[in-house]
Write an enzyme that holds these catalytic residues in place. Structure first.
Site, mmCIF file in Angstrom:
data_model
loop_
_atom_site.group_PDB
_atom_site.id
_atom_site.type_symbol
_atom_site.label_atom_id
_atom_site.label_comp_id
_atom_site.label_asym_id
_atom_site.label_seq_id
_atom_site.Cartn_x
_atom_site.Cartn_y
_atom_site.Cartn_z
ATOM 1 C CG HIS A 22 -1.942 -1.060 1.259
ATOM 2 N ND1 HIS A 22 -3.295 -0.791 1.342
ATOM 3 C CD2 HIS A 22 -1.833 -2.405 1.220
ATOM 4 C CE1 HIS A 22 -3.972 -1.946 1.354
ATOM 5 N NE2 HIS A 22 -3.100 -2.926 1.278
ATOM 6 C CG ASP A 120 -4.722 2.136 2.321
ATOM 7 O OD1 ASP A 120 -5.646 1.523 1.759
ATOM 8 O OD2 ASP A 120 -3.522 1.862 2.144
ATOM 9 C CD GLN A 390 -1.804 -12.468 -2.418
ATOM 10 O OE1 GLN A 390 -1.696 -13.697 -2.282
ATOM 11 N NE2 GLN A 390 -1.080 -11.620 -1.708
#
Length: 478
Positions: A22, A120, A390
């Site tokens: 990130h 974030d 993922q």
């Protein structure tokens, strides 16, 4: 630098979650903002700031690296300041520590009064603080658009856990709010882990979906690492679900170039130069993914069984100190593969390795950053998703036919074998099917590697920041 109200210098504060997957995209976006003449305050903890790449000299005066002191949580090591410093099971304690940054961030915003705070998913408490101070608020998602769309039907549903998905099995199919056919869903072994880690309350007192819901609900807009040229249908869906302007910032491909005098790169390049063109399998599962000892063994033996040359970036995460997560390779593996394999256990210049003509495929965990790097260079993928988003990324890329997933057994928790690794690697790199995967990956490189397209998205992003701030200057609500 222009000084009129029409082009006034903005002050943008950037506050990523404590994970380098990130932090680095936030850092790259910060450099793009500074490139346009605006001031950036890049905020993270002391150790994470110290681990950042060196800023280019011409941008350093515009980017202020703001170091915060991460509160200590007794379950964590005093040096644990990012996800690479802790094992997966302890990340929720890092979120507890992260939440303790609230007073320092509040003080910073009160003192500096930036035009924007871009954050974030994690600081669910920040939008309301920034809003009360009249600061424009943007959520920057480094996750792909399909992941954000998958997370929840609306911010309120995410906050209140009312989107009707109550068990891990509910995540084995695309959500019912997808209005188009989709293959975005988790597999059985992924779903149970995702449900436990992201959709339930953890030691920090809230779930990850609660954090995302609160951030979405409290933001003025959503910035996202995505582009309309690749899987465009999810962007308008997010806008509709969350009633927010969605501003893609492009794919943020990396721009770093290895120093030809760097000893690490010199050694690696010499080895790659000695390999046959297009046959080397580059293997990297990221700096924060920890695989079990048995998985590591099967992966190693699979690479050996494939008969192909390989370069394996096998970094041991700082948290991988237990017996079950050691990086001990099978007995005799290094000796048996010495002539065609290299295992590197410290940092490597991944982009330069992928650029080398000897590389013919990338065995990856399917982190979004790694995917961007691979596809910008037209490399087909052997996919071995481990954590988080993922698996969803892998589903989309399999559908795009740019590679294949290593088959896993769902009966025993998603295990894979050396045979499945070997078959997958050979299928992508040397078998006839590999020609299709390579051709499709090369086609996508026209999007992922398009610097003009990237510049267009960055310019639009900066224009949005300037326009919305300008609106506030003239008395409008951001």
């Amino acid at each position: 630098m222009a000084t009129s109200n029409e082009h006034k210098q903005l002050h943008i504060a950037m506050f990523p979650w404590l994970a380098f997957g990130h932090i680095i995209p936030f850092f790259e976006l910060s450099k793009s903002i500074a490139q346009k003449g605006h001031k950036v305050s890049f905020i993270s903890t002391t150790r994470n700031i110290q681990r950042l790449p060196t800023l280019p000299p011409h941008l350093a005066p515009l980017i202020n690296l703001v170091k915060l002191t991460l509160p200590h949580v007794h379950e964590l090591s005093p040096n644990a300041q990012s996800t690479m410093d802790v094992c997966t099971d302890d990340v929720h304690y890092l979120k507890t520590a992260f939440d303790g940054l609230q007073p320092e961030i509040t003080h910073f915003l009160e003192k500096e009064s930036p035009d924007w705070i871009v954050y974030d998913f994690a600081p669910y408490w920040l939008p309301s603080i920034a809003g009360s101070l009249g600061i424009s608020r943007g959520f920057f998602s480094i996750l792909s658009a399909w992941c954000i769309a998958f997370l929840g039907r609306s911010p309120d549903d995410m906050i209140n856990s009312t989107d009707d998905r109550t068990t891990a099995e509910d995540f084995l199919k695309p959500p019912n709010w997808f209005p188009f056919p989709s293959i975005v869903c988790f597999k059985k072994h992924e779903a149970s882990l995702i449900f436990a880690n992201n959709f339930t309350v953890n030691a920090s007192g809230v779930s990850d979906t609660y954090r995302v819901g609160m951030v979405l609900k409290g933001s003025d807009c959503l910035f996202i690492r995505h582009c309309y040229e690749f899987e465009p249908q999810y962007l308008p869906l997010i806008e509709k679900l969350h009633h927010l302007p969605v501003v893609p910032v492009g794919l943020i491909p990396p721009k770093n170039v290895a120093d030809d005098k760097d000893e690490t790169w010199v050694t690696i390049k010499k080895w790659l130069d000695g390999q046959e063109k297009g046959l080397v399998v580059y293997v990297a599962l990221g700096s924060e993914v920890v695989v079990s000892k048995s998985e590591l063994c099967e992966l190693a033996l699979g690479l050996e069984l494939s008969g192909l040359p390989f370069f394996w970036a096998l970094r041991k995460p700082a948290a991988a100190s237990t017996e079950s997560h050691s990086v001990e390779l099978p007995d005799g593996f290094l000796e048996r593969t010495r002539e065609r394999g290299m295992v590197w256990t410290t940092w490597v210049p991944q982009l330069e390795i992928l650029r080398h003509e000897s590389v013919g495929g990338f065995l990856t965990h399917c982190g979004w950053s790694s995917i961007v790097e691979a596809l910008m260079l037209g490399h087909p993928l052997v996919m071995l998703p481990i954590l988080g988003d993922q698996g969803l990324n892998a589903r989309v890329l399999v559908d795009k036919q740019v590679g294949i997933e290593v088959p896993r057994s769902e009966e025993d928790g998603g295990s894979f074998t050396k045979e499945s690794v070997a078959r997958s690697v050979r299928s992508v790199v040397v078998d006839d099917d590999g020609k299709m995967y390579k051709a499709n990956a090369m086609e996508l490189s026209q999007i992922f590697g398009d610097t003009k397209l990237e510049k267009k998205y960055i310019n639009h992003f900066i224009d949005y920041l300037e326009h919305k701030t300008k609106s506030c200057v003239h008395g409008c609500v951001a």
